[in-house]
Design a protein around this motif. Structure first.
Motif, mmCIF file in Angstrom:
data_model
loop_
_atom_site.group_PDB
_atom_site.id
_atom_site.type_symbol
_atom_site.label_atom_id
_atom_site.label_comp_id
_atom_site.label_asym_id
_atom_site.label_seq_id
_atom_site.Cartn_x
_atom_site.Cartn_y
_atom_site.Cartn_z
ATOM 1 N N ALA A 84 0.837 -1.221 0.000
ATOM 2 C CA ALA A 84 0.000 0.000 0.000
ATOM 3 C C ALA A 84 0.862 1.257 0.000
ATOM 4 O O ALA A 84 1.829 1.349 0.766
ATOM 5 C CB ALA A 84 -0.920 -0.014 1.214
ATOM 6 N N ARG A 85 0.437 2.179 -0.927
ATOM 7 C CA ARG A 85 1.279 3.373 -1.068
ATOM 8 C C ARG A 85 0.769 4.530 -0.213
ATOM 9 O O ARG A 85 1.488 5.477 0.055
ATOM 10 C CB ARG A 85 1.318 3.797 -2.547
ATOM 11 C CG ARG A 85 2.199 2.885 -3.390
ATOM 12 C CD ARG A 85 1.938 3.092 -4.859
ATOM 13 N NE ARG A 85 0.530 2.811 -5.166
ATOM 14 C CZ ARG A 85 0.023 2.869 -6.381
ATOM 15 N NH1 ARG A 85 0.768 3.231 -7.402
ATOM 16 N NH2 ARG A 85 -1.234 2.580 -6.614
ATOM 17 N N ASN A 86 -0.446 4.506 0.147
ATOM 18 C CA ASN A 86 -0.958 5.594 0.985
ATOM 19 C C ASN A 86 -2.016 5.060 1.939
ATOM 20 O O ASN A 86 -2.397 3.875 1.861
ATOM 21 C CB ASN A 86 -1.544 6.709 0.108
ATOM 22 C CG ASN A 86 -2.514 6.150 -0.917
ATOM 23 O OD1 ASN A 86 -3.362 5.318 -0.563
ATOM 24 N ND2 ASN A 86 -2.389 6.553 -2.164
ATOM 25 N N SER A 87 -2.516 5.937 2.816
ATOM 26 C CA SER A 87 -3.464 5.490 3.849
ATOM 27 C C SER A 87 -4.798 5.078 3.236
ATOM 28 O O SER A 87 -5.496 4.208 3.751
ATOM 29 C CB SER A 87 -3.675 6.595 4.888
ATOM 30 O OG SER A 87 -4.295 7.716 4.283
ATOM 31 N N GLU A 89 -5.264 3.493 0.359
ATOM 32 C CA GLU A 89 -5.101 2.093 -0.084
ATOM 33 C C GLU A 89 -5.051 1.148 1.117
ATOM 34 O O GLU A 89 -5.636 0.068 1.104
ATOM 35 C CB GLU A 89 -3.818 1.964 -0.919
ATOM 36 C CG GLU A 89 -4.008 2.484 -2.343
ATOM 37 C CD GLU A 89 -2.777 2.248 -3.226
ATOM 38 O OE1 GLU A 89 -2.789 2.759 -4.344
ATOM 39 O OE2 GLU A 89 -1.838 1.547 -2.781
ATOM 40 N N ALA A 90 -4.366 1.608 2.151
ATOM 41 C CA ALA A 90 -4.258 0.765 3.360
ATOM 42 C C ALA A 90 -5.626 0.551 3.993
ATOM 43 O O ALA A 90 -5.973 -0.559 4.401
ATOM 44 C CB ALA A 90 -3.310 1.424 4.359
ATOM 45 N N ASP A 91 -6.476 1.598 4.011
ATOM 46 C CA ASP A 91 -7.840 1.490 4.554
ATOM 47 C C ASP A 91 -8.677 0.511 3.731
ATOM 48 O O ASP A 91 -9.439 -0.292 4.279
ATOM 49 C CB ASP A 91 -8.531 2.863 4.535
ATOM 50 C CG ASP A 91 -8.020 3.746 5.666
ATOM 51 O OD1 ASP A 91 -7.257 3.222 6.525
ATOM 52 O OD2 ASP A 91 -8.374 4.958 5.682
ATOM 53 N N ALA A 92 -8.518 0.633 2.401
ATOM 54 C CA ALA A 92 -9.296 -0.245 1.510
ATOM 55 C C ALA A 92 -8.941 -1.701 1.779
ATOM 56 O O ALA A 92 -9.817 -2.578 1.883
ATOM 57 C CB ALA A 92 -9.012 0.112 0.053
ATOM 58 N N VAL A 93 -7.651 -1.969 1.921
ATOM 59 C CA VAL A 93 -7.208 -3.340 2.212
ATOM 60 C C VAL A 93 -7.754 -3.792 3.565
ATOM 61 O O VAL A 93 -8.225 -4.925 3.723
ATOM 62 C CB VAL A 93 -5.654 -3.406 2.183
ATOM 63 C CG1 VAL A 93 -5.188 -4.760 2.716
ATOM 64 C CG2 VAL A 93 -5.129 -3.189 0.773
ATOM 65 N N GLU A 94 -7.748 -2.891 4.516
ATOM 66 C CA GLU A 94 -8.235 -3.214 5.857
ATOM 67 C C GLU A 94 -9.714 -3.599 5.809
ATOM 68 O O GLU A 94 -10.153 -4.556 6.473
ATOM 69 C CB GLU A 94 -8.032 -1.978 6.787
ATOM 70 C CG GLU A 94 -8.078 -2.303 8.280
ATOM 71 C CD GLU A 94 -7.166 -3.473 8.670
ATOM 72 O OE1 GLU A 94 -7.646 -4.353 9.412
ATOM 73 O OE2 GLU A 94 -5.993 -3.545 8.212
#
Ligand SMILES: [Zn+2]
Length: 244
Positions: A84-87, A89-94
């Motif tokens: 994940a390059r940004n928060s 993308e990280a939220d989406a993965v979460e």
């Protein structure tokens, strides 16, 4: 008239004996048919239980597949999280991970309930199959016995009706036809006329004038009850004959 009456009385005796057997000959196959129908119903119930069990097993398999699929998603999401390059993308993965974990938890709960239900269905099915097999064995034994009884009854009937045709041949066609009609309707077509004038077939009183005429034995035809049409067997007419 007296000869015809004698022949009718003999015919009636034969037919009365055969009638008892005929009734049994009807009852036995009816009982077999009833047992067969009951077995068929039970068999259909068992088929439904088997089909319900199969559906539950299919559902179980689909839940297990879903869990495997969600576990694969979790693996994929985790490797995505590392990249994940940004928060955002990280939220989406979460969110993906949350969804997969939630789905797995739900399916696992459903699987536990399903497993209990399947166990209970299997137990019931095994019990019902056992009962069905017992019933089928009983029915098979009953059927064998019934078939032996039927064969015996047919044998007895054949002996009883020996000579019937010869006796029937002594009766004129019109009387014989009447006899068969009354027999079909009433079961027994020749009954005794009591000395007090009562028909022993329908228990109704015969007009006194007719009783007198019958007693004289001067009627051209075998007398019949005016109420039930049964033929009258009159002892005095056929038993005091020297020729008997
Ligand atoms: Zn009568």
């Amino acid at each position: 008239m007296r000869d015809t009456l004698r022949a009718l009385a003999k015919l009636s005796t034969i037919d009365a004996s055969a009638r008892e057997i005929d009734l049994q000959l009807q009852q036995i196959p009816a009982q077999i048919g009833e047992s067969q129908a009951n077995l068929k119903k039970l068999d259909a119930l068992l088929a439904r239980e088997r089909s319900d069990l199969a559906s539950a097993e299919t559902l179980k398999k689909s839940h297990q597949e879903e869990i495997t699929k969600q576990n694969t998603s979790i693996g994929q999401a985790k490797s995505k999280a590392a990249k994940a390059r940004n928060s955002r993308e990280a939220d989406a993965v979460e969110r993906e991970l949350d969804h997969a974990r939630r789905t797995i938890k739900e399916r696992e709960t459903e699987l536990a309930t399903l497993a209990t239900a399947i166990e209970s269905q299997k137990k019931t099915l095994a019990e019902h199959e056992g009962e069905f097999e017992k019933l089928r064995a009983i029915f098979a034994a009953d059927e064998t016995k019934a078939n032996a009884e039927l064969a015996e009854l047919h044998g007895k009937r054949n002996i009883i009706v020996v000579g019937r045709d010869e006796i029937a041949a002594k009766i004129d066609k019109v009387t014989l036809r009447r006899y068969e009609q009354v027999r079909e309707k009433r079961g027994v077509a020749v009954v005794e006329l009591e000395t007090n004038g009562m028909c022993t077939g329908c228990r109704l009183a015969v007009p006194p004038q007719l009783v007198i005429e019958i007693g004289r034995g001067e009627m051209p035809e075998v007398p019949q009850c005016p109420h039930c049409r049964r033929f009258f067997y009159v002892r005095s007419l056929i038993e005091d004959q020297p020729s008997l």
